[in-house]
Write an enzyme that holds these catalytic residues in place. Structure first.
Site, PDB file in Angstrom:
ATOM      1  N   ARG A  47     -15.124  -8.511  -7.237  1.00  0.00           N
ATOM      2  CA  ARG A  47     -15.139  -8.805  -5.799  1.00  0.00           C
ATOM      3  C   ARG A  47     -13.928  -9.599  -5.335  1.00  0.00           C
ATOM      4  O   ARG A  47     -13.723  -9.809  -4.150  1.00  0.00           O
ATOM      5  CB  ARG A  47     -16.412  -9.577  -5.451  1.00  0.00           C
ATOM      6  N   HIS A  75       8.480  18.644   8.645  1.00  0.00           N
ATOM      7  CA  HIS A  75       8.704  17.949   9.919  1.00  0.00           C
ATOM      8  C   HIS A  75       9.172  16.513   9.706  1.00  0.00           C
ATOM      9  O   HIS A  75       8.965  15.662  10.566  1.00  0.00           O
ATOM     10  CB  HIS A  75       7.426  17.982  10.763  1.00  0.00           C
TER      11      HIS A  75
END
Ligand code: M6R
Length: 615
Positions: A27, A510
């Site tokens: 955690r 692109h």
């Protein structure tokens, strides 16, 4: 984010606290600390960095600790103030008599701090948490009752918290409270535990009581009293936790991530169990508490999530729209919460979260609920805060996931979306019986196909070694596997710190194509028979023409691929619509082996934490 453990009883308190912190290390792991009441003296030990540093410190200090019956511990993921010893928890008041650990964020800590400084409090850290210690201590000075001091102090706090507090003058007692951050009590014989998550005490007891927002628990070895926010004594339900301590072991694998990747075939079997019983029967999803008429007429769904769960949501959108024609919007929770959304009482909002504790997603679903939406949560933690706010819940049943990088929970989330999308299609009659049967048949085959990939992982390992030292990496795909490309890149980034990016293959030309040269590996996800196969092949050729080093992830048997791709990672044949479940696993393995080869901390990558409980 951050982990809390507390213990009162006759065991070796230091060992219980440290073992508890070890099991919560996933955690957060910037710093850690414990405080114990040693024959009426509060003693605090803190270290920065991994838990091993705290363990070593305690080993050195062993001789100064005499007789301890209570203690609290904390493992931190820094938010307010860097990872320093001063900022590590536990924090104390100026005189050091009151000590506490805290998860969450105190929003009004600056105002409180100014006020407390004026009242003479001496601050040592940059944390919001220290404010709580001073505040509670001032209240204690008025009442000489720890529970009352906490009760009074809480009225002045704004924000989220799970807090465990002890006072020198009330030995063998922990007062625990929470608001918008998880905290539960583990019940033992002449001993009790407090923790922010089950792993911290599952080794000792499976009996637990979850605190609700505003509850205060006064915990001693032989008794626990619960109070609500109005100071009324209340009764709480004891729950039997369905967990086995073995779930927290690596079972011989070098890392939890590898173990969890290998658990995926069984996770899928588990998820399908009872929900997809035969190809001739409808999907059973009793958890979705919306009546069929409402589902039939549903015309808008919003899915909100973060990180890996967001990628599962993207697949969810694709298949729900494909199977049912219902319009689905996917948005990161952190974006959803800061704009005027069009959510209303006709919207089904699906929140997706492994942990069920991600702050952005919690805020987003709360906002959605306020607007009248039905909130369905897909989570791996049916005991989480999100599950408590949900109107309906699909538990993904992946079992506890320890590694910070989400793997099996992602696969289980995908499966849950497939089941939901098929269920919706069955209710709306939007797919032919034949198509549905075939889909179900293919879903049932998936665990065996994943086993095939796992059995051939050596090829992925070789590929990982070859590309481990590249600084950048691109994953390309189109359509349903765009999410796989994004997730593959996220996994690699997280565990290896390589600058990996996922692109819609058609977007390459692109802009991103400018980056391509012989220093850039490009992994293309190609599912033969799929509508985008030829296009991705062309996009890969474009990359090859710029000297990029090409890897294919494909089930195609096409010999011609060897002319284009330097490495081919084979996956078993699968219909394109189901391919994200299969194609993702080699990406997980690739990320794992690159990280392992580079010697990174696979299960606890830097700067990350398993559940992100701050916005
Ligand atoms: O618990 P959640 O699924 O809500 O967590 C969301 C993200 O924080 C999480 O997926 C994160 O991106 C993981 N580290 C991915 O491996």
């Amino acid at each position: 984010m951050c982990g809390i453990v507390g213990y009162v009883g006759n065991r070796d308190v230091i060992k219980v606290l440290i073992d508890g912190l070890v099991s919560l290390e996933y955690r957060g792991y910037d710093s850690a600390g414990i405080a114990v009441n040693d024959e009426g003296n509060i003693k605090i030990y803190k270290s920065i960095g991994k838990l091993i540093n705290l363990k070593n410190l305690l080993q050195e200090k062993k001789s100064e600790i005499k007789n301890v019956k209570s203690g609290i511990g904390h493992i931190r993921w820094a938010t307010h103030g860097g990872a320093t010893e001063f900022n590590a928890h536990p924090h104390t008041c100026s005189c050091g008599k009151l000590v506490l650990v805290h998860n969450g964020i105190i929003e009004n800590f600056k105002e409180l701090k100014e006020k407390l400084i004026k009242e003479g409090c001496i601050f040592r850290s940059q944390t919001d948490t220290e404010t709580i210690a001073h505040l509670f201590a001032l209240e204690y000075g008025k009442t000489h009752d720890l529970k009352q001091a906490v009760q009074n102090g809480l009225k002045q706090l704004k924000g989220a918290y799970a807090i465990c507090v002890m006072h020198k003058d009330e030995p063998d007692k922990i007062v625990a409270t929470r608001k918008n951050a998880p905290l539960l009590i583990g019940l033992g014989e002449n001993e009790n535990f407090v923790a922010s998550d089950i792993p911290a005490f599952i080794e000792y007891t499976k009996k637990a009581i979850y605190l609700d927002d505003g509850d205060i628990a006064v915990v001693t070895p032989t008794n626990i009293d619960f109070y609500d926010e109005n100071d009324n004594l209340i009764k709480k339900k004891t729950e039997q936790l369905p967990w086995e301590p073995i779930a927290l072991s690596k079972l011989g694998y070098k890392h939890f991530m590898l173990k969890e990747i290998h658990e995926q075939p069984d996770v899928i079997r588990n998820v399908l169990n009872g929900k997809l019983c035969s190809i001739d029967e409808p999907i059973v999803l009793n958890e979705v508490q919306i009546d069929n008429d409402k589902l039939k007429n549903l015309n808008r769904i919003e899915i909100i999530a973060c990180g890996t769960s967001l990628h599962a949501a993207m697949v969810g959108k694709y298949i729900i729209e494909d199977f049912t024609g219902i319009a689905v919007e996917v948005e990161p929770s952190s974006e959803y919460i800061y704009r005027k959304t069009v959510t209303n009482d006709k919207t089904l909002v699906i929140g997706v979260s492994q942990s069920g504790e991600t702050a952005d997603t919690i805020t987003a679903i709360r906002q959605a609920k306020e607007k009248g939406a039905h909130v369905l949560i897909i989570t791996n933690r049916p005991d989480s805060s999100m599950a408590r706010y949900a109107d309906s819940l699909i538990p993904v049943s992946a079992g506890i996931e320890i590694s910070v990088a989400a793997t099996k929970s992602y696969t289980a989330q995908l499966l849950s979306f497939y089941l939901l999308a098929i269920k919706l299609a069955e209710i709306k009659n939007s797919l032919s019986l034949e198509y549905l049967k075939n889909l179900k048949h293919e879903l049932i085959q998936i665990p065996v196909k994943l086993e095939e990939i796992l059995n051939n992982k050596i090829e992925i390992q070789k590929c990982a070694r070859k590309f481990a030292n590249y600084k950048n990496f691109i994953f390309i795909a189109r359509g349903i596997n765009l999410a796989t490309a994004l997730e593959g890149a996220l996994k690699l980034k997280e565990v290896s710190y390589i600058n990996a990016t996922g692109y819609a293959a058609g977007e390459l030309k692109h802009g991103p194509i400018a980056m391509l040269d012989e220093t850039m590996p490009v992994l293309s996800i190609l599912i033969p028979g799929g509508i985008t196969y030829d296009k991705i092949l062309s996009n890969s050729e474009e990359a090859k023409a710029r000297n990029a080093r090409l890897i294919a992830l494909t089930s195609a048997e096409d010999e011609h691929l060897k002319d284009i791709f330097e490495n081919i990672i084979k996956i078993p044949p699968v219909p394109e619509i189901l391919s994200p479940i299969i194609a993702n696993v080699p990406c997980q393995l690739l990320a794992y082996y690159i990280s392992e080869f580079l010697g990174k901390d696979v299960d606890q990558p830097r700067n990350l934490a398993k559940s992100v409980t701050v916005e």
